[in-house]
Design a protein around this motif. Sequence first.
Motif, PDB file in Angstrom:
ATOM      1  N   THR A 134     143.598 -46.571  72.807  1.00  0.00           N
ATOM      2  CA  THR A 134     142.576 -45.664  72.159  1.00  0.00           C
ATOM      3  C   THR A 134     143.037 -44.305  72.236  1.00  0.00           C
ATOM      4  O   THR A 134     142.883 -43.451  71.151  1.00  0.00           O
ATOM      5  N   LEU A 138     142.725 -42.321  68.837  1.00  0.00           N
ATOM      6  CA  LEU A 138     141.691 -41.637  68.778  1.00  0.00           C
ATOM      7  C   LEU A 138     142.023 -40.371  69.606  1.00  0.00           C
ATOM      8  O   LEU A 138     141.675 -39.087  68.865  1.00  0.00           O
ATOM      9  N   TYR A 176     134.620 -48.676  57.958  1.00  0.00           N
ATOM     10  CA  TYR A 176     135.155 -48.560  59.569  1.00  0.00           C
ATOM     11  C   TYR A 176     134.404 -50.010  60.119  1.00  0.00           C
ATOM     12  O   TYR A 176     133.185 -50.312  60.050  1.00  0.00           O
ATOM     13  N   GLU A 178     134.649 -53.431  63.251  1.00  0.00           N
ATOM     14  CA  GLU A 178     135.236 -53.895  64.405  1.00  0.00           C
ATOM     15  C   GLU A 178     135.332 -55.532  64.191  1.00  0.00           C
ATOM     16  O   GLU A 178     134.265 -56.233  63.726  1.00  0.00           O
ATOM     17  N   SER A 229     131.935 -44.548  65.722  1.00  0.00           N
ATOM     18  CA  SER A 229     132.831 -44.830  66.934  1.00  0.00           C
ATOM     19  C   SER A 229     131.767 -45.116  67.962  1.00  0.00           C
ATOM     20  O   SER A 229     132.197 -45.827  68.880  1.00  0.00           O
ATOM     21  N   ARG A 232     131.150 -48.838  68.448  1.00  0.00           N
ATOM     22  CA  ARG A 232     132.184 -49.885  68.779  1.00  0.00           C
ATOM     23  C   ARG A 232     131.734 -50.334  70.262  1.00  0.00           C
ATOM     24  O   ARG A 232     131.173 -49.683  70.890  1.00  0.00           O
ATOM     25  N   SER A 244     138.175 -51.045  75.457  1.00  0.00           N
ATOM     26  CA  SER A 244     137.555 -51.667  74.099  1.00  0.00           C
ATOM     27  C   SER A 244     137.436 -52.890  74.174  1.00  0.00           C
ATOM     28  O   SER A 244     138.226 -53.783  74.399  1.00  0.00           O
ATOM     29  N   ALA A 248     139.190 -52.345  66.567  1.00  0.00           N
ATOM     30  CA  ALA A 248     138.542 -51.417  65.639  1.00  0.00           C
ATOM     31  C   ALA A 248     139.589 -51.210  64.370  1.00  0.00           C
ATOM     32  O   ALA A 248     140.612 -50.788  64.672  1.00  0.00           O
TER      33      ALA A 248
END
Length: 668
Positions: A134, A138, A176, A178, A229, A232, A244, A248
């Motif tokens: 991540t 990100l 977007y 997941e 986000s 998520r 996580s 994603a």
Amino acid sequence: LSADKSTESKRKVTCLLKLVSAVGAGRCRLSKIGASRRPPPARVRVAVRLRPFVDGTAGASDPPCVRGMDSCSLEIANWRNHQETLKYQFDAFYGERSTQQDIYAGSVQPILRHLLEGQNASVLAYGPTGAGKTHTMLGSPEQPGVIPRALMDLLQLTREEGAEGRPWALSVTMSYLEIYQEKVLDLLDSTSGDLVIREDCRGNILIPGLTQKPITSFADFERHFLPASRNRTVGATRLNQRSSRSHAVLLVKVDQRERLAPFRQREGKLYLIDLAGSEDNRRTGNKGLRLKESGAINASLFVLGKVVDALNQGLPRVPYRDSKLTRLLQDSLGGSAHSILIANIAPERHFYLDTVSALNFAARTKEVINRPFTNESLQPHVLGPVKLSQKELLGPPEAKKARGPEEEEIGSAEPMAASASASQKLSPLQKLSSMDPAMLERLLSLDRLLASQGSQGAPLLSTPKRERMVLMKTVEEKDLEIERLKMKQKELEAKVLAQKAEDSKEKENHCPTILRPLLHRTVTVAKPLKKAVVMPLQLIQEQAASPNAEIHILKNKGRKRKVESLDAPEPEEKAEDCWELQISPELLAHGRQKILDLLNEGSARDLRSLQRIGPKKAQLIVGWRELHGPFSQVEDLERVEGITGKQMESFLKANILGLAAGQRCGPS
Ligand SMILES: Nc1ncnc2c1ncn2[C@@H]1O[C@H](COP(=O)(O)OP(=O)(O)OP(=O)(O)O)[C@@H](O)[C@H]1O
């Protein structure tokens, strides 16, 4: 006389065939050019990123278990032998001091340009939980990762390329989602349920119902992305406070529409994927929901591994459908995308096994070959959504008439120029655009063909209308001629067959005594074996003469076999002599050794020269050898997936003698 007739007909057929190929040469050339346009291969690129020790985590004071060697390779202790290290080489290795910009500029930025060519690209962050996926994708406001950097650059690129006056109009959308516990959830619309993944006729993966937001600036992107986000699913585990719990997937589409004829459209998709980390639940301490999540994560990552292995071994079935993740990645792995895998690893010793397993997965992924191609088609309503000035489309007289309220703006959903009255006043270019798409597609390929032939070939679509029509007419006439000649060829072939039948009838009438009654039996013509194993005659003769020969041929009193005939009501029993070979053990051992050498050293092509080994099996054997090392004995073949014990035995029988004898007789 009849022989003469038949020769004459054959000659005619040959001439016709030559004629067909001569007339069809133009078309053949077209299709060959099309076929030779098979997209070039692009290997999945693999980069490894080692994160630094994170303050406050267990094992931070130990020395790291991984060591970078240079910008592409690293080594890690071999757990089987502490005196040794395992060395790995990748497309890039980023050490603990590497910055977010290093990773982005070195591995991600170079693939973005493919999106503007209408090709797909994907970036996947892989690795054990807590290894920095991540963070890489990100990042944080101070250290933005791949996603914000890529979006910033992509939006800038599309603004420049799609500016007024440039040949293409560009638009960008984002989705977007997941994958959480095998459910596909839309992160831009938290009310949506589990979405289905589909594949269109061209092999593109689609998710009907998935929200697509148009974005024109980075502020736009952040407006949608940041709240999404937060949707998520993350949770605390013993190894990561914000782990996580899902894969994603950010999907960014770049649509391009040509402003002028021939009004092509292109679509490039970019997947930016932050995978959930593989988890060893003895160490994560997961229980209850966390354990269930972990099960789903590990299962989908396991299928991902199987997909990579199947692609590497060239297996006929790649298990994409065994998990939602791999189904979604179908066009990124072994498909049409330029893909990069960033394997994240951690330096702490307690990550050792996870690190080795991530490195092994990364090494296998490096071998996967994709074939990216340009997603190009014609705009369904060429005068629709693209902002085109009517002056660009119409000739001078029409331009005057058409200027007015019907002029459309960018983004308008409704196609323009749909009314019948408008179509009556169409200019040649408008007529072209309203032409049957199949015909237009054909014109385009002709256009490309002519363009590819260099200066002598002026692009078809920019040639005057009259010449264009003449060219099209010529193609159609050639088509018709080919059809006519094909029919004629068929007729002549039928005549030849009829003639043959007549000839054989005549023969029957003239020499009835020669004919034997036919055996009343349906015979299935077996497919001839690829290469018959023939005992070299010279060897057999030598052996028959020598008492020390390694092969003895014995004649046995035969078995009885039932033979059916037209004359006898019941099948008769006939004894047949049968031949038996006695082969010295030494010769057999030589045969075995030769097979083993071929299995271990032969290329897929060499292996195909063996009996019972086709292209698929040859590929499987090479794949197995690369994965597990050399075969220690011929029987190891049984361990290759898809080869049974029985198949191994019949393979051995079919090859051993031929190879042993070949050896004795020198090179074949
Ligand atoms: N290169 C790096 N530099 C500094 N800190 C890092 C780096 N990589 C990761 N970290 C830190 O390590 C921790 C774990 O990282 P991250 O959450 O990105 O791991 P992950 O692989 O995504 O884990 P999971 O699979 O559980 O979601 C975070 O606190 C993150 O800030």
